[in-house]
Design a protein around this motif. Structure first.
Motif, mmCIF file in Angstrom:
data_model
loop_
_atom_site.group_PDB
_atom_site.id
_atom_site.type_symbol
_atom_site.label_atom_id
_atom_site.label_comp_id
_atom_site.label_asym_id
_atom_site.label_seq_id
_atom_site.Cartn_x
_atom_site.Cartn_y
_atom_site.Cartn_z
ATOM 1 N N LEU A 103 0.825 -1.210 0.000
ATOM 2 C CA LEU A 103 0.000 0.000 0.000
ATOM 3 C C LEU A 103 0.855 1.255 0.000
ATOM 4 O O LEU A 103 0.536 2.242 -0.654
ATOM 5 C CB LEU A 103 -0.917 0.010 1.233
ATOM 6 C CG LEU A 103 -1.998 -1.066 1.300
ATOM 7 C CD1 LEU A 103 -2.686 -1.031 2.653
ATOM 8 C CD2 LEU A 103 -3.016 -0.858 0.203
ATOM 9 N N ASN A 104 1.962 1.235 0.767
ATOM 10 C CA ASN A 104 2.803 2.431 0.866
ATOM 11 C C ASN A 104 4.133 2.271 0.142
ATOM 12 O O ASN A 104 5.132 2.866 0.530
ATOM 13 C CB ASN A 104 3.043 2.763 2.340
ATOM 14 C CG ASN A 104 1.793 3.312 2.992
ATOM 15 O OD1 ASN A 104 1.095 4.143 2.419
ATOM 16 N ND2 ASN A 104 1.492 2.843 4.185
ATOM 17 N N LYS B 78 5.121 3.313 -2.694
ATOM 18 C CA LYS B 78 5.557 4.409 -3.558
ATOM 19 C C LYS B 78 6.796 5.119 -3.009
ATOM 20 O O LYS B 78 7.702 5.476 -3.750
ATOM 21 C CB LYS B 78 4.426 5.419 -3.731
ATOM 22 C CG LYS B 78 4.685 6.415 -4.851
ATOM 23 C CD LYS B 78 3.487 7.292 -5.083
ATOM 24 C CE LYS B 78 3.812 8.474 -5.973
ATOM 25 N NZ LYS B 78 4.335 8.086 -7.280
ATOM 26 N N ARG C 44 -0.358 -1.127 -6.757
ATOM 27 C CA ARG C 44 -0.966 -0.491 -5.582
ATOM 28 C C ARG C 44 -2.477 -0.427 -5.728
ATOM 29 O O ARG C 44 -3.215 -0.660 -4.766
ATOM 30 C CB ARG C 44 -0.403 0.912 -5.387
ATOM 31 C CG ARG C 44 0.850 0.938 -4.521
ATOM 32 C CD ARG C 44 1.190 2.338 -4.088
ATOM 33 N NE ARG C 44 1.471 3.181 -5.229
ATOM 34 C CZ ARG C 44 2.611 3.146 -5.920
ATOM 35 N NH1 ARG C 44 3.565 2.322 -5.553
ATOM 36 N NH2 ARG C 44 2.798 3.935 -6.935
ATOM 37 N N TYR D 127 -5.155 -1.810 -3.040
ATOM 38 C CA TYR D 127 -6.263 -1.133 -2.370
ATOM 39 C C TYR D 127 -7.496 -2.022 -2.377
ATOM 40 O O TYR D 127 -8.224 -2.130 -1.388
ATOM 41 C CB TYR D 127 -6.599 0.200 -3.069
ATOM 42 C CG TYR D 127 -5.482 1.213 -3.076
ATOM 43 C CD1 TYR D 127 -4.560 1.282 -2.035
ATOM 44 C CD2 TYR D 127 -5.345 2.113 -4.122
ATOM 45 C CE1 TYR D 127 -3.534 2.209 -2.049
ATOM 46 C CE2 TYR D 127 -4.321 3.048 -4.137
ATOM 47 C CZ TYR D 127 -3.419 3.082 -3.109
ATOM 48 O OH TYR D 127 -2.405 3.994 -3.136
ATOM 49 N N ASP E 8 -7.097 -4.695 0.076
ATOM 50 C CA ASP E 8 -7.333 -4.187 1.424
ATOM 51 C C ASP E 8 -8.822 -4.224 1.736
ATOM 52 O O ASP E 8 -9.232 -4.587 2.845
ATOM 53 C CB ASP E 8 -6.789 -2.756 1.514
ATOM 54 C CG ASP E 8 -6.692 -2.268 2.948
ATOM 55 O OD1 ASP E 8 -6.118 -3.013 3.772
ATOM 56 O OD2 ASP E 8 -7.177 -1.171 3.240
ATOM 57 N N LEU F 194 -3.972 9.059 -0.736
ATOM 58 C CA LEU F 194 -3.548 7.653 -0.780
ATOM 59 C C LEU F 194 -2.053 7.506 -0.504
ATOM 60 O O LEU F 194 -1.623 6.580 0.170
ATOM 61 C CB LEU F 194 -3.871 7.057 -2.161
ATOM 62 C CG LEU F 194 -5.348 6.928 -2.525
ATOM 63 C CD1 LEU F 194 -5.491 6.534 -3.984
ATOM 64 C CD2 LEU F 194 -6.036 5.899 -1.640
ATOM 65 N N ASN F 195 -1.259 8.434 -1.044
ATOM 66 C CA ASN F 195 0.194 8.329 -0.879
ATOM 67 C C ASN F 195 0.748 9.378 0.068
ATOM 68 O O ASN F 195 1.889 9.798 -0.066
ATOM 69 C CB ASN F 195 0.876 8.435 -2.240
ATOM 70 C CG ASN F 195 0.665 7.193 -3.064
ATOM 71 O OD1 ASN F 195 0.775 6.080 -2.559
ATOM 72 N ND2 ASN F 195 0.333 7.374 -4.333
ATOM 73 N N LYS G 170 1.620 9.192 3.127
ATOM 74 C CA LYS G 170 2.561 8.757 4.160
ATOM 75 C C LYS G 170 3.969 9.310 3.918
ATOM 76 O O LYS G 170 4.658 9.723 4.851
ATOM 77 C CB LYS G 170 2.617 7.234 4.216
ATOM 78 C CG LYS G 170 3.299 6.702 5.465
ATOM 79 C CD LYS G 170 3.200 5.198 5.534
ATOM 80 C CE LYS G 170 4.135 4.635 6.581
ATOM 81 N NZ LYS G 170 3.888 5.159 7.927
ATOM 82 N N ARG H 116 -5.930 7.477 5.675
ATOM 83 C CA ARG H 116 -5.593 6.715 4.474
ATOM 84 C C ARG H 116 -6.499 5.498 4.324
ATOM 85 O O ARG H 116 -6.945 5.175 3.233
ATOM 86 C CB ARG H 116 -4.132 6.270 4.521
ATOM 87 C CG ARG H 116 -3.195 7.266 3.896
ATOM 88 C CD ARG H 116 -1.837 6.663 3.684
ATOM 89 N NE ARG H 116 -1.231 6.281 4.942
ATOM 90 C CZ ARG H 116 -0.690 7.124 5.792
ATOM 91 N NH1 ARG H 116 -0.674 8.402 5.532
ATOM 92 N NH2 ARG H 116 -0.168 6.701 6.925
ATOM 93 N N TYR I 152 -8.691 4.593 1.054
ATOM 94 C CA TYR I 152 -8.724 3.360 0.260
ATOM 95 C C TYR I 152 -10.163 2.981 -0.054
ATOM 96 O O TYR I 152 -10.503 2.588 -1.166
ATOM 97 C CB TYR I 152 -8.047 2.200 1.001
ATOM 98 C CG TYR I 152 -6.581 2.409 1.311
ATOM 99 C CD1 TYR I 152 -5.776 3.175 0.487
ATOM 100 C CD2 TYR I 152 -6.002 1.833 2.435
ATOM 101 C CE1 TYR I 152 -4.446 3.373 0.770
ATOM 102 C CE2 TYR I 152 -4.655 2.024 2.734
ATOM 103 C CZ TYR I 152 -3.888 2.797 1.896
ATOM 104 O OH TYR I 152 -2.565 2.989 2.182
#
Lengths: 403, 403
Positions: free
Chosen positions: A246-247, A249, A285, A289, A292, B246-247, B249, B285, B289
C-alpha cells in the motif's frame, strides 16, 4: 550503602538490557539484509584508505589542507546502492566544476573594479542572487529528483571560491586542487562501491516489483482458503504481507531515480525502461487497495453465514486461485525477465470463472434469505470480479516491460 | 546559407520555448506556495552574510581557512522548515563535538606509540572500525529517522581530525576553531530561519492533516450528488482530490520528524503529541482506500440502472452528506484545535442513516430484477455503511489529539 548498591545494580541491569536490545536489533538488521554489513565494511575501507592518503599528503604537502576534500567526498558520496553513489558523485563533480568556474570568474570580474568597498558589495550581491536563484531551482520537482545534491554543492563551491580573499592565481590553484581531490575521493567511493559486492538499485527495484506482485498473489491464495472456513488464523503472515504494498511508492520512487544513474549491469541494459516500473507499481498499488477492501471483509463482524457463503465457494476459489497463479507467474516473469505463456491461460481461466460467478449470482442463489445477510458475500464476489481486471492490468504493464 | 539560418532560427525558437516553459513552471511553483520565494531569499541572505564574514576574516586572520566551515554549514543546514533546520544544526554541532573529541583522543593516543609505522596502522584501523560501525548504525530505523545526518558528520569529523598530521596542540586548536565556525554558521542559519518569516513543519503537518480529512469530506459530498445523476462530469476536481491522500505517508513521516525538533510556537506547545498525527494519517488513508473503491464504481462500465439506484438515493445521500459534514467539521476542528460538538450530531445522524439503509436493503427493494444489475448499487451501499465506521475512527483519533 546497600541502597546505593541496589540502585547501582538496577542501573547496571537496565543498561545491560538496553545494550543487549541494541545488539539483537543489530543482529536482526544484519540478518534481514547481509549486504548492510558488507556495505558498512566497504564504507569503512574506503574512508580509511582515503584518510591515509590525506595523512601521507601532510608529509609531502601535495594538496595540503585541500586533501581533506577527498575524505569528505567519500563520506558524503558513498551510498548503499551503486546508482545513488554514482548520482551523488557525478552531481558533486559537475557542480564543483561549474560552481568553481563561476566563482573564479566572479572573483576575477569583481577584482577589476579595484576599490575594495565596491568589491565587497558586488561580491555579496552576486552570492545573494546566485544562492537565492539556485535555492529556488531546488523546488522544481524534476530537478529535485535527480540534481538536488548538485545544486547544493554548486551554491557551496561558488560562494566559497568567489569570496575567498586570495589573489586570483591562488584562487585558480585552489579551485584546481579542490576539484582534483574531490575527483580522487569520488573515484575511490565509486570504485569500491562498484567493484566490491555492488548493490544495484535497479536490481533492488526489480526484485521489489516482483515481490510486491507476489505478495498480492499470496494474499489471494490464502484468502480463497480462509474466507470459506469457519475459523482460521486471520493473523497469518500471508494475509498481512500485502500491507507493505500500500505504501510502496515511497520506496519505489527513489530506487527508480537511482537506477537511472546505473551503467549496464547483469541483465539490465543501459537504457532499461525504468519508468515502466513506476507504472507497474501504480497498478500494483491499485490492486492492493482492492485487496485491502477484501481483507476488511475477512475481519468484519458482519458476515454472511457460512452455509450461504459456500454456494459461491467454487467460483470464488477458482478466481482467487487463478488470479493468484497468474500474479505469481507474473512475479516470476518479472524476476526472470521472460514472458510466460501460462500467465495468459490463468487469466483466461480467471475471466471465465468471473463470468461463471456473475451467472451464478444471476440465478438467485438464496431465494428466501434476508438480503442483509447476503450483502457481504456479494460484495466480496464483486470485488473478486474486479480483481480479475486488476490482474489483467498488471499483466499488461508487465508485458510492456518485457517487450 | 538560408538553410543554416533556418536551422538557427528553429534552434532559437526551441530555446525560447524551453526558457518560457521554465519561467512558467517557476511562476506556478511560486504561486502555489509563496513561502518558496521567501525561503530562497532567506537562504541567499544567510549565505551572503556568512560569506562576507569569511571574506573579512581573511584580512584579520581570525579563523583562517576554518572560516569556510561557517559558509558550508549555512549551505548544508538551511532547510525549508524550522524543524528540519534545527534538526540538522543540532545534529551537526553535537556530531562535530563528539567526532572531534574522539578524533583528538585517538590522535593523542596513537601519538604515544612513538613509531610512525605502528601509528599509521593504528590510525587506519581505528578509522576503518569507527566508520564501519557508525555506517551500520545508520541502518537502525529510529536512529535513521532523526540522527542520520549527525552520524554522517560524526564519521567525517572523526576521520578528518584523527588522521590530520599536525602536532597534538595544533589539532586541538583546529578542532576548536572548526567547532566555533560551525556554531557561527549554524546559528546564522537557525536565526534567519526562525526570525524571518519562519516555516514551521508542525504547522504544515497540522494543515496537511486537516486538508486530507477535508478532501475526503469533499469527495463524499460530490459523490452523493454524482452517483444519482445520469451524466455528470466525472473529472471534476472534488472527485479527484482525494487521490493525493492515498500516498500521503511519504510526506507525513518526515514532517513529523521535523516537527519534533521545533520549539513551542503559535498554538503548539513544546511537547505537542506529534505521534498522534501519524495515527490520524493512518486512519485517514484507510478511509481513502475505501473512497478509492467507491470512486471505481462511479467510473465503472457496469452500473445499476439509474431507476433502480434512485430507490437508495435518500439514505445514501443522507450518509454521504452527514459523513461529509462530520469530516469537514473534523477538519475545521483540527485546524482550530477545538472539539466541535456538532461533529457528534453528524456522526449520530450518519449512523442512523446507515441503519435505515440496512433496513431498506432488507425489505427487498427490487423484487423482479436481475440480481446482477443490483450488485453495483448494493456494493456502493455497503461501502457507504463502512465509511460511517471509518469516519467514527477518524473522529476518535482527532478527539484524542484535542485532549
Amino acid at each position: 550503602m546497600e541502597r546505593v548498591g541496589g540502585w547501582f545494580k538496577a542501573r547496571l541491569e537496565k543498561m545491560k538490557n538496553a545494550i543487549s536490545g541494541v545488539g539483537k536489533e543489530a543482529k536482526r538488521l544484519g540478518k534481514e539484509d547481509p549486504r548492510r554489513v558488507v556495505h558498512s565494511l566497504k564504507v569503512g575501507f574506503a574512508i580509511a584508505a582515503v584518510s591515509l592518503f590525506y595523512y601521507f599528503d601532510f608529509s609531502f604537502d601535495g594538496f595540503g589542507v585541500n586533501a581533506m576534500w577527498a575524505v569528505m567526498t567519500v563520506v558524503v558520496v558513498f551510498e548503499f546502492s551503486v546508482g545513488a553513489t554514482l548520482g551523488k558523485g557525478v552531481n558533486r563533480a559537475i557542480a564543483t566544476l561549474l560552481g568553481g568556474a563561476l566563482g573564479v570568474g566572479m572573483h576575477d570580474l569583481v577584482g577589476f573594479t579595484g576599490e575594495e568597498k565596491i568589491e565587497v558589495v558586488l561580491l555579496g550581491l552576486s552570492v545573494f542572487l546566485i544562492a537565492a536563484m539556485a535555492t529556488f531551482c531546488r523546488f522544481f520537482p524534476k530537478l529535485r529528483a535527480r540534481y538536488d545534491y548538485g545544486v547544493l554543492i554548486f551554491i557551496l563551491t561558488f560562494s566559497l571560491i568567489s569570496v575567498s580573499g586570495y589573489r586570483a592565481d591562488v584562487v585558480f590553484d585552489m579551485a584546481y586542487r579542490r576539484l582534483t581531490t574531490i575527483l580522487i575521493g569520488g573515484a575511490a567511493a565509486i570504485l569500491v562501491c562498484i567493484f566490491i559486492c555492488p548493490v544495484w538499485a535497479g536490481q533492488d527495484l526489480h526484485k521489489l516489483t516482483a515481490s510486491n506482485i507476489d505478495k498480492l498473489g499470496t494474499f489471494l491464495e490464502a484468502f480463497g482458503h480462509a474466507y470459506f472456513q469457519e475459523s482460521i488464523d486471520k493473523n497469518q503472515a500471508s494475509l498481512k504481507d500485502y500491507k507493505t504494498v500500500l505504501n510502496s511508492k515511497g520506496v519505489e520512487d527513489p530506487l527508480v531515480n537511482f537506477a537511472k544513474w546505473e551503467p549496464r549491469h547483469g541483465k539490465f541494459k543501459y537504457r532499461h525502461p525504468w519508468e515502466q516500473y513506476l507504472k507497474i507499481g501504480s497498478v500494483t498499488r491499485e490492486c492492493a487497495y482492492k485487496i485491502d477492501a477484501l481483507n476488511c471483509y475477512l475481519n468484519s463482524e458482519v458476515q454472511t453465514p457460512l452455509e450461504l457463503r459456500t454456494k459461491l465457494q467454487e467460483s470464488c476459489t477458482k478466481i482467487t486461485s487463478e488470479c493468484s497463479s497468474a500474479l505469481t507467474e507474473l512475479a516470476i516473469g518479472v524476476r526472470t525477465m521472460t514472458c510466460s505463456s501460462s500467465t495468459e491461460i490463468h487469466i483466461v481461466n480467471a475471466k471465465s470463472a468471473a463470468k461463471n460467478l456473475k451467472a451464478l449470482l444471476q440465478t438467485g442463489l438464496w431465494p428466501d434469505t434476508d438480503f442483509l445477510h447476503i450483502i457481504p458475500a456479494v460484495t466480496v464476489a464483486s470485488l473478486l470480479i474486479e480483481l480479475v481486471s486488476c490482474t489483467v492490468k498488471i499483466a499488461d504493464s508487465v508485458e510492456k516491460l518485457a517487450t
